[in-house]
Design a protein around this motif. Structure first.
Motif, PDB file in Angstrom:
ATOM      1  N   LEU A 161       0.829  -1.198   0.000  1.00  0.00           N
ATOM      2  CA  LEU A 161       0.000   0.000   0.000  1.00  0.00           C
ATOM      3  C   LEU A 161       0.872   1.261   0.000  1.00  0.00           C
ATOM      4  O   LEU A 161       0.608   2.217  -0.735  1.00  0.00           O
ATOM      5  CB  LEU A 161      -0.920  -0.005   1.223  1.00  0.00           C
ATOM      6  CG  LEU A 161      -2.137   0.922   1.167  1.00  0.00           C
ATOM      7  CD1 LEU A 161      -3.059   0.538   0.017  1.00  0.00           C
ATOM      8  CD2 LEU A 161      -2.900   0.874   2.488  1.00  0.00           C
ATOM      9  N   VAL A 162       1.940   1.248   0.804  1.00  0.00           N
ATOM     10  CA  VAL A 162       2.858   2.384   0.863  1.00  0.00           C
ATOM     11  C   VAL A 162       3.568   2.577  -0.475  1.00  0.00           C
ATOM     12  O   VAL A 162       3.686   3.696  -0.985  1.00  0.00           O
ATOM     13  CB  VAL A 162       3.888   2.187   1.994  1.00  0.00           C
ATOM     14  CG1 VAL A 162       4.982   3.259   1.931  1.00  0.00           C
ATOM     15  CG2 VAL A 162       3.206   2.222   3.351  1.00  0.00           C
ATOM     16  N   SER A 163       4.041   1.484  -1.062  1.00  0.00           N
ATOM     17  CA  SER A 163       4.778   1.588  -2.318  1.00  0.00           C
ATOM     18  C   SER A 163       3.859   2.033  -3.460  1.00  0.00           C
ATOM     19  O   SER A 163       4.279   2.759  -4.364  1.00  0.00           O
ATOM     20  CB  SER A 163       5.459   0.264  -2.670  1.00  0.00           C
ATOM     21  OG  SER A 163       4.506  -0.749  -2.955  1.00  0.00           O
ATOM     22  N   SER A 164       2.595   1.608  -3.415  1.00  0.00           N
ATOM     23  CA  SER A 164       1.643   2.042  -4.438  1.00  0.00           C
ATOM     24  C   SER A 164       1.372   3.541  -4.318  1.00  0.00           C
ATOM     25  O   SER A 164       1.260   4.246  -5.331  1.00  0.00           O
ATOM     26  CB  SER A 164       0.333   1.266  -4.295  1.00  0.00           C
ATOM     27  OG  SER A 164      -0.589   1.661  -5.292  1.00  0.00           O
ATOM     28  N   ALA A 165       1.282   4.035  -3.090  1.00  0.00           N
ATOM     29  CA  ALA A 165       1.117   5.480  -2.875  1.00  0.00           C
ATOM     30  C   ALA A 165       2.329   6.225  -3.423  1.00  0.00           C
ATOM     31  O   ALA A 165       2.185   7.266  -4.078  1.00  0.00           O
ATOM     32  CB  ALA A 165       0.940   5.772  -1.390  1.00  0.00           C
ATOM     33  N   ALA A 166       3.509   5.689  -3.182  1.00  0.00           N
ATOM     34  CA  ALA A 166       4.736   6.320  -3.672  1.00  0.00           C
ATOM     35  C   ALA A 166       4.757   6.337  -5.192  1.00  0.00           C
ATOM     36  O   ALA A 166       5.160   7.341  -5.809  1.00  0.00           O
ATOM     37  CB  ALA A 166       5.965   5.584  -3.136  1.00  0.00           C
ATOM     38  N   TYR A 167       4.310   5.252  -5.818  1.00  0.00           N
ATOM     39  CA  TYR A 167       4.310   5.223  -7.278  1.00  0.00           C
ATOM     40  C   TYR A 167       3.295   6.209  -7.854  1.00  0.00           C
ATOM     41  O   TYR A 167       3.580   6.897  -8.851  1.00  0.00           O
ATOM     42  CB  TYR A 167       4.040   3.814  -7.813  1.00  0.00           C
ATOM     43  CG  TYR A 167       4.357   3.731  -9.279  1.00  0.00           C
ATOM     44  CD1 TYR A 167       5.673   3.671  -9.714  1.00  0.00           C
ATOM     45  CD2 TYR A 167       3.352   3.808 -10.239  1.00  0.00           C
ATOM     46  CE1 TYR A 167       5.981   3.667 -11.068  1.00  0.00           C
ATOM     47  CE2 TYR A 167       3.651   3.798 -11.588  1.00  0.00           C
ATOM     48  CZ  TYR A 167       4.969   3.728 -11.991  1.00  0.00           C
ATOM     49  OH  TYR A 167       5.271   3.740 -13.331  1.00  0.00           O
ATOM     50  N   SER A 168       2.112   6.292  -7.240  1.00  0.00           N
ATOM     51  CA  SER A 168       1.112   7.250  -7.696  1.00  0.00           C
ATOM     52  C   SER A 168       1.628   8.678  -7.548  1.00  0.00           C
ATOM     53  O   SER A 168       1.379   9.536  -8.406  1.00  0.00           O
ATOM     54  CB  SER A 168      -0.190   7.085  -6.903  1.00  0.00           C
ATOM     55  OG  SER A 168      -0.774   5.829  -7.153  1.00  0.00           O
ATOM     56  N   LEU A 169       2.347   8.940  -6.475  1.00  0.00           N
ATOM     57  CA  LEU A 169       2.937  10.262  -6.247  1.00  0.00           C
ATOM     58  C   LEU A 169       3.963  10.576  -7.332  1.00  0.00           C
ATOM     59  O   LEU A 169       3.975  11.672  -7.912  1.00  0.00           O
ATOM     60  CB  LEU A 169       3.588  10.299  -4.867  1.00  0.00           C
ATOM     61  CG  LEU A 169       4.041  11.654  -4.324  1.00  0.00           C
ATOM     62  CD1 LEU A 169       2.841  12.544  -4.039  1.00  0.00           C
ATOM     63  CD2 LEU A 169       4.853  11.456  -3.040  1.00  0.00           C
ATOM     64  N   SER A 170       4.819   9.595  -7.635  1.00  0.00           N
ATOM     65  CA  SER A 170       5.851   9.810  -8.659  1.00  0.00           C
ATOM     66  C   SER A 170       5.222   9.956 -10.036  1.00  0.00           C
ATOM     67  O   SER A 170       5.685  10.744 -10.875  1.00  0.00           O
ATOM     68  CB  SER A 170       6.865   8.653  -8.651  1.00  0.00           C
ATOM     69  OG  SER A 170       6.292   7.447  -9.141  1.00  0.00           O
ATOM     70  N   HIS A 171       4.144   9.216 -10.291  1.00  0.00           N
ATOM     71  CA  HIS A 171       3.440   9.317 -11.575  1.00  0.00           C
ATOM     72  C   HIS A 171       2.863  10.710 -11.771  1.00  0.00           C
ATOM     73  O   HIS A 171       3.028  11.330 -12.829  1.00  0.00           O
ATOM     74  CB  HIS A 171       2.326   8.269 -11.632  1.00  0.00           C
ATOM     75  CG  HIS A 171       1.414   8.416 -12.815  1.00  0.00           C
ATOM     76  ND1 HIS A 171       0.180   9.033 -12.718  1.00  0.00           N
ATOM     77  CD2 HIS A 171       1.560   8.068 -14.108  1.00  0.00           C
ATOM     78  CE1 HIS A 171      -0.390   9.039 -13.912  1.00  0.00           C
ATOM     79  NE2 HIS A 171       0.422   8.453 -14.770  1.00  0.00           N
ATOM     80  N   GLY A 172       2.182  11.225 -10.738  1.00  0.00           N
ATOM     81  CA  GLY A 172       1.634  12.567 -10.829  1.00  0.00           C
ATOM     82  C   GLY A 172       2.723  13.605 -11.024  1.00  0.00           C
ATOM     83  O   GLY A 172       2.580  14.543 -11.815  1.00  0.00           O
ATOM     84  N   LEU A 173       3.834  13.421 -10.319  1.00  0.00           N
ATOM     85  CA  LEU A 173       4.946  14.369 -10.388  1.00  0.00           C
ATOM     86  C   LEU A 173       5.521  14.439 -11.798  1.00  0.00           C
ATOM     87  O   LEU A 173       5.721  15.531 -12.350  1.00  0.00           O
ATOM     88  CB  LEU A 173       6.042  13.949  -9.401  1.00  0.00           C
ATOM     89  CG  LEU A 173       7.315  14.794  -9.390  1.00  0.00           C
ATOM     90  CD1 LEU A 173       7.012  16.209  -8.915  1.00  0.00           C
ATOM     91  CD2 LEU A 173       8.372  14.146  -8.489  1.00  0.00           C
TER      92      LEU A 173
END
Length: 339
Positions: free
Chosen positions: A184-196
């Protein structure tokens, strides 16, 4: 400087935001494929979760303004900003959006980023010739096509290895609970990086449009209202979701466990964050696909459906040339009105 009536400027900005929305819709699979495939979250929960973190990337750029480097690469690092015209922007957006729709309808996880790059190159070269290309920016983008999925695959395998060793003494239930939380944490990190990374591509397009029409003067810098508009647009697109692509990314390439889902999304987020810092408009689609393959190979090579993976790679290869041709065609449509 190219004069443009204000209503036409607004129309082009709205078109750019529509591309950003389509980018989020098309690339929703990048952020949520692993959590949906492993049933960590329901599809509806997953898209809301991913959209939230896509938008949260806006606050990251407020804290660290240097993270707008990708917008600068798109805006002035691929085609010389001084030769860009509204017609070039129209061609770039037309090429990118058309290719996104084609691949979305067919469920092919192609790269929205490279569709935009291709559209911009096609329209820019048609307008100004090859001399308009900024080769440094284009070369690092082309190199990233190969490097991002390769590094994602290697890093996912390494994370699988290290975490397997780290939890070697844990029971199966303990390991499962740990990987669910980590996933769940890593998926949040990936979504954050994707948006960025991805929202900045549209930011770069709108900023160079404002610059080329005289509505932005002085330093080439993304206006605040452009940034927040782009983050909102991509988040809304992600909430809509591209379900055919999600199916391809989440289950057709390989079946994923929580351990593999965590490894893939963590590897992907590291690569995309790194690319953002370096100002490289990397393909989040390529990156997560390579990471998912790496997580699958770490279990066993036969766990990966190589035929599906080959089709995905084929789409990668043809995206920039195809969108460049379409972008050139859209640019040509403006010639009768160029005066």
């Amino acid at each position: 400087m190219h004069q443009l009536a204000f209503p036409l400027l607004i129309a082009l900005i709205v078109t750019a935001l529509a591309f950003d929305y389509l980018n989020g819709l098309h690339d929703a699979a990048n952020s949520i494929a692993t959590v949906v495939a492993t049933r960590l979250l329901s599809p509806v929960q997953a898209v809301v979760f991913a959209a939230f973190f896509n938008f949260a990337a806006y606050f990251l750029t407020i804290a660290f303004p240097s993270l707008h480097a990708v917008a600068e690469t798109i805006g002035k690092g691929l085609i010389n900003k001084d030769v860009v015209t509204p017609a070039v922007i129209f061609g770039a957006l037309g090429g990118a959006m058309s290719w996104n729709v084609i691949t979305w309808l067919r469920g092919i996880p192609s790269s929205s980023s490279h569709a935009l790059v291709g559209g911009l190159i096609g329209a820019g070269v048609t307008h100004a010739g090859v001399s308009g290309i900024q080769w440094t920016g284009l070369n690092k983008t082309l190199i990233a096509i190969v490097l991002s999925p390769t590094l994602g695959m290697i890093l996912a395998m390494l994370i699988m290895l290290l975490t397997s060793w780290g939890l070697r003494r844990a029971s199966a239930n303990q390991a499962e609970r740990s990987f669910r939380a980590l996933h769940l944490v890593s998926s949040a990190a990936y979504s954050l990086s994707h948006g960025l990374n991805d929202a900045q591509k549209t930011m770069g397009i709108i900023t160079v449009l404002l610059y080329s029409t005289g509505y932005l003067s002085g330093k080439f810098e993304v206006p605040h209202w452009v940034a927040i508009s782009c983050y909102i647009a991509i988040a809304l697109g992600t909430m809509t979701g591209g379900w055919k692509i999600i199916e391809t990314m989440g289950s057709r390439i390989t079946k994923l466990s929580q351990h593999q889902g965590f490894s893939a999304s963590m590897a992907g987020s590291i690569i995309v964050f790194g690319a953002s810092v370096l100002g490289i408009p990397v393909s989040t689609t390529h990156t997560i696909t390579g990471s998912i393959i790496g997580a699958g190979v770490a279990r066993r090579a036969s766990a990966v459906r190589w035929g599906v993976a080959q089709n995905v790679v084929t789409a990668w290869i043809i995206t920039i040339p195809a969108s460049a041709v379409i972008g050139a065609g859209f640019y040509a449509l403006t010639l009768p009105f160029s005066g």
